[in-house]
Design a protein around this motif. Structure first.
Motif, mmCIF file in Angstrom:
data_model
loop_
_atom_site.group_PDB
_atom_site.id
_atom_site.type_symbol
_atom_site.label_atom_id
_atom_site.label_comp_id
_atom_site.label_asym_id
_atom_site.label_seq_id
_atom_site.Cartn_x
_atom_site.Cartn_y
_atom_site.Cartn_z
ATOM 1 N N THR A 54 0.820 -1.220 0.000
ATOM 2 C CA THR A 54 0.000 0.000 0.000
ATOM 3 C C THR A 54 0.848 1.262 0.000
ATOM 4 N N SER A 55 2.158 1.094 0.105
ATOM 5 C CA SER A 55 3.038 2.265 0.161
ATOM 6 C C SER A 55 4.390 1.922 -0.453
ATOM 7 N N ILE A 56 5.193 2.956 -0.649
ATOM 8 C CA ILE A 56 6.486 2.832 -1.307
ATOM 9 C C ILE A 56 7.593 3.281 -0.354
ATOM 10 N N THR A 57 8.694 2.532 -0.376
ATOM 11 C CA THR A 57 9.894 2.928 0.362
ATOM 12 C C THR A 57 11.039 3.165 -0.629
ATOM 13 N N ILE A 58 11.628 4.354 -0.579
ATOM 14 C CA ILE A 58 12.807 4.645 -1.408
ATOM 15 C C ILE A 58 14.003 3.978 -0.750
ATOM 16 N N THR A 59 14.697 3.123 -1.522
ATOM 17 C CA THR A 59 15.789 2.347 -0.925
ATOM 18 C C THR A 59 17.173 2.734 -1.426
ATOM 19 N N ASP A 60 17.274 3.408 -2.585
ATOM 20 C CA ASP A 60 18.608 3.694 -3.100
ATOM 21 C C ASP A 60 18.556 4.820 -4.122
ATOM 22 N N TYR A 61 19.713 5.491 -4.249
ATOM 23 C CA TYR A 61 19.872 6.560 -5.232
ATOM 24 C C TYR A 61 21.336 6.543 -5.635
ATOM 25 N N PRO A 62 21.665 6.826 -6.902
ATOM 26 C CA PRO A 62 23.053 6.698 -7.351
ATOM 27 C C PRO A 62 24.005 7.629 -6.588
ATOM 28 N N ILE A 114 11.921 6.725 3.668
ATOM 29 C CA ILE A 114 13.249 6.776 3.054
ATOM 30 C C ILE A 114 14.079 5.758 3.829
ATOM 31 N N ALA A 115 14.516 4.705 3.153
ATOM 32 C CA ALA A 115 15.131 3.578 3.854
ATOM 33 C C ALA A 115 16.549 3.883 4.317
ATOM 34 N N ARG A 116 17.047 3.007 5.169
ATOM 35 C CA ARG A 116 18.432 3.058 5.630
ATOM 36 C C ARG A 116 19.372 3.079 4.427
ATOM 37 N N ASN A 117 20.346 3.999 4.463
ATOM 38 C CA ASN A 117 21.415 4.111 3.469
ATOM 39 C C ASN A 117 20.938 4.548 2.088
ATOM 40 N N ALA A 118 19.677 4.973 1.950
ATOM 41 C CA ALA A 118 19.127 5.237 0.622
ATOM 42 C C ALA A 118 19.956 6.247 -0.177
ATOM 43 N N PHE A 119 20.401 7.325 0.447
ATOM 44 C CA PHE A 119 21.216 8.336 -0.230
ATOM 45 C C PHE A 119 22.625 8.388 0.365
ATOM 46 N N ASP A 174 18.010 5.142 9.214
ATOM 47 C CA ASP A 174 19.394 5.329 9.645
ATOM 48 C C ASP A 174 20.309 5.531 8.439
ATOM 49 N N TYR A 175 21.221 6.480 8.567
ATOM 50 C CA TYR A 175 22.231 6.753 7.544
ATOM 51 C C TYR A 175 21.635 7.119 6.184
ATOM 52 N N ALA A 176 20.384 7.522 6.152
ATOM 53 C CA ALA A 176 19.719 7.759 4.867
ATOM 54 C C ALA A 176 20.453 8.786 4.004
ATOM 55 N N PHE A 177 20.923 9.872 4.594
ATOM 56 C CA PHE A 177 21.644 10.905 3.842
ATOM 57 C C PHE A 177 23.068 11.091 4.376
ATOM 58 N N TYR A 178 23.575 10.091 5.028
ATOM 59 C CA TYR A 178 24.903 10.192 5.642
ATOM 60 C C TYR A 178 25.964 10.496 4.581
ATOM 61 N N GLY A 179 26.829 11.474 4.891
ATOM 62 C CA GLY A 179 27.948 11.789 4.014
ATOM 63 C C GLY A 179 27.575 12.585 2.779
ATOM 64 N N CYS A 180 26.353 13.131 2.722
ATOM 65 C CA CYS A 180 25.979 13.999 1.592
ATOM 66 C C CYS A 180 26.567 15.383 1.836
ATOM 67 N N MET A 181 27.865 15.487 1.588
ATOM 68 C CA MET A 181 28.581 16.696 1.997
ATOM 69 C C MET A 181 28.276 17.919 1.140
ATOM 70 N N GLY A 182 27.603 17.743 0.020
ATOM 71 C CA GLY A 182 27.185 18.887 -0.789
ATOM 72 C C GLY A 182 25.772 19.330 -0.508
ATOM 73 N N LEU A 183 25.076 18.614 0.368
ATOM 74 C CA LEU A 183 23.670 18.903 0.653
ATOM 75 C C LEU A 183 23.554 20.160 1.505
ATOM 76 N N ALA A 184 23.052 21.243 0.881
ATOM 77 C CA ALA A 184 22.945 22.526 1.581
ATOM 78 C C ALA A 184 21.548 22.780 2.120
ATOM 79 N N ASN A 185 20.537 22.209 1.449
ATOM 80 C CA ASN A 185 19.164 22.458 1.863
ATOM 81 C C ASN A 185 18.357 21.176 1.800
#
Length: 554
Positions: free
Chosen positions: A59-67, A88-93, A113-124
């Motif tokens: 009934t729903s969607i989970t985003i699991t990964d992005y390049p 937004i799943a663990r480690n997705a981004f 957990d760790y969904a956006f970890y290390g996205c060092m260019g993420l400003a907003n």
């Protein structure tokens, strides 16, 4: 806080059409058949929507990964295949260092957990009003994230959720968040403003540690638990204030206490100069002053019985230390790395010195142990390479673990005749000196961490006060007294001078003069001692006498 290297490698090398959960199946060689089966099942439910890898939950969607190679702005779709995106799943981004902004749509309730970890260019990042939970390290090491608005419905902020977001300048914690996770905002070096709202009950260990721009923080009435080091290494913090209705904590002059103010929990790291701990405190809590690098002095009042673990560790500017006679316990690493003070006296009441208690006190030259046979923790004086004199007033301590890991090259052990546990010519490998049977002046000198045979006419710290004068007036010769000697007091009819006069064997003489050349006791009246051995000398101001002088002799 950091993801293990093996996980980093696995995630970065996974096939584009496999979800990150495939790596949870890699348990062992023996389980390889099961792993293949699990991977098949996972891949069957994983699919692609543009660059997004997702799983269909029915009934729903989970985003699991992005390049990881992606750059620019990311707009997460509100729905896929007619079903709402809710997670937004663990480690997705994980480690998508090139993305600069993310919009998370309404309907998403959880960020793993760790969904956006290390996205060092993420400003907003735009968070939806539907969001209820942010997982551990979800935005960890997003070093250019400068602002984020947490939605009012948020109820959970995980451990290290925003740790290392060094550009983040302000944050407001919504009232629905009950527990702020461990290290939630640690090392957010530009974080200057934090708002905590009623509803918050717990602040995790190291929650704001390393927030070096944070200058003040207010603890609401609802907070009943604060973890260790919650405000450690906050070098600009000068005020921790607590709502007066809080049932567990209180504050005074910017310092955090328990409700009854008998336990000092945390002195803000931005305090400078000398801090006088208020009377009534009995316990200096673990880490209470740790990292207060600008603290030059501390006055510990009578009544303090315990100095906790790491209580003053890293106070590298602390240049003097006087411990009260009420002290019983000095915790592990209590004064670790206090490099400035050169002497310390352990009071007679101390029964235990913790492990590494004075380790790396680079300037420490003299230690006096007044207690009788205390226990010493593991290498309590490790790396105190300037330590040359350790004098004991009582029987030898238990030091089976040794004083230091590497032998201190100049250290000699001093003890009084008749005290047990010492050996000659060495004790635990250190040369020993028998100080004889002792006497009042030798006992006093040892109690001040000074040589037992020091010349009482010496002025050891150059403040103009001889050792004899300090001895007679019951002063600490390790403190500069040039501005705090007894001073004349003038009233309409007389001039007076009050001074301590209770040291046995000392003669106190007060004289007066009209020209500072001719001195006499004529016209001087000296009172008997009060309960604190204070005498007061007076001179009438109706005559020529204008000056008073106190002399001591033995």
């Amino acid at each position: 806080m950091n993801e293990p290297d093996h996980l980093r490698t696995e995630i970065s090398s996974k096939p584009a059409n496999f979800g990150s959960r495939v790596h949870d199946c890699r348990k062992s060689v023996e389980a390889r058949t099961l792993a293949v089966l699990c991977c098949f099942v996972t891949s069957a439910s994983a699919d692609q929507f543009g660059d997004f890898t997702y799983t269909d939950n029915g009934t729903s969607i989970t985003i699991t990964d992005y390049p990881e190679s992606a750059v620019g702005i990311v707009n997460i779709p509100e729905s896929i295949a007619g079903k709402p995106v809710t997670q937004i799943a663990r480690n997705a981004f994980y480690w998508c260092g090139g993305i600069s902004a993310v919009t998370i749509p309404s309907g998403v309730t959880g960020i793993g957990d760790y969904a956006f970890y290390g996205c060092m260019g993420l400003a907003n990042v735009s968070l939806p009003s539907t969001l209820s939970s942010i997982g551990s390290s979800a935005f960890g090491r997003c070093s250019t994230l400068s602002s984020v608005t947490l939605p009012s419905g948020l109820s959970s902020i995980g451990n290290s959720a925003f740790s290392g977001c060094s550009d983040l300048s302000t944050i407001a914690i919504p009232p629905g968040v009950a527990i702020l996770g461990e290290r939630a905002f640690s090392n957010c070096s530009n974080l200057a403003a934090v708002t905590l709202q009623s509803g918050l009950t717990g602040i995790g260990t190291d929650a704001f540690s390393g927030c070096i721009d944070l200058s003040e923080i207010e603890i609401p009435s609802s907070v009943i638990a604060i973890g260790e080091n919650a405000f450690a290494r906050c070098d600009s913090l000068v005020s921790i204030s607590v709502d007066v209705a809080n049932p567990v904590f209180s504050s005074s002059n910017g310092v955090l206490f328990n409700k009854s103010r008998t336990v000092l929990i945390r002195c803000p790291g931005g305090f400078s100069g000398t801090h006088a701990i208020q009377p009534g405190v009995t316990v200096i809590e673990d880490h209470a002053f740790s990292g207060c690098t600008k603290l030059t002095g501390v006055v510990i009042p009578a009544g303090v019985t315990t100095i906790g673990e790491n209580a003053f560790s890293g106070c590298r500017s602390l240049n003097g230390l006087t411990l009260p006679d009420s002290l019983v316990l000095i915790g592990d690493e209590a004064f670790y790395g206090c490099i400035e003070f050169n002497s310390v006296t352990i009071p007679v009441s101390v029964t235990h010195l913790g492990d590494y208690a004075f380790t790396a006190c680079d300037g420490l030259e003299s230690v006096s142990i007044l207690s009788n046979a205390p226990s010493f923790g593991w290498i309590a004086f490790r790396d105190c390479f300037k330590l040359s004199r350790m004098a004991f007033a009582g029987n030898a301590p238990t030091v089976d673990t040794g004083l230091a890991k590497e032998k201190l090259p100049d250290l000699k052990i001093y003890y009084f005749n008749g005290k047990t546990g010492f050996t000659s010519p060495t004790w635990f490998g250190y040369p020993t000196v028998n100080m004889g049977n002792g006497n009042p002046t030798a006992d006093w000198l040892v109690s001040k961490a000074l040589p037992f045979d020091a010349n009482l006419s010496d002025d050891t710290n150059g403040d103009g006060v001889s050792l004899l004068m300090a001895y007679a007036l019951n002063l600490d010769p390790n403190t500069n007294f040039s501005g705090s000697m007894p001073q004349p007091v003038f009233t309409a009819g007389e001039m007076s001078l009050s001074f301590y006069a209770g040291t046995a064997g000392v003669t106190y003489t007060v004289t007066a003069s009209g020209d500072m050349v001719n001195w006499s006791t004529n016209g001087v009246t000296v009172s008997g001692p009060d309960a604190n051995q204070i005498r007061t000398a007076t001179v009438a101001r109706t005559g020529p006498l204008r000056f008073m002088r106190l002399a001591v002799s033995r």
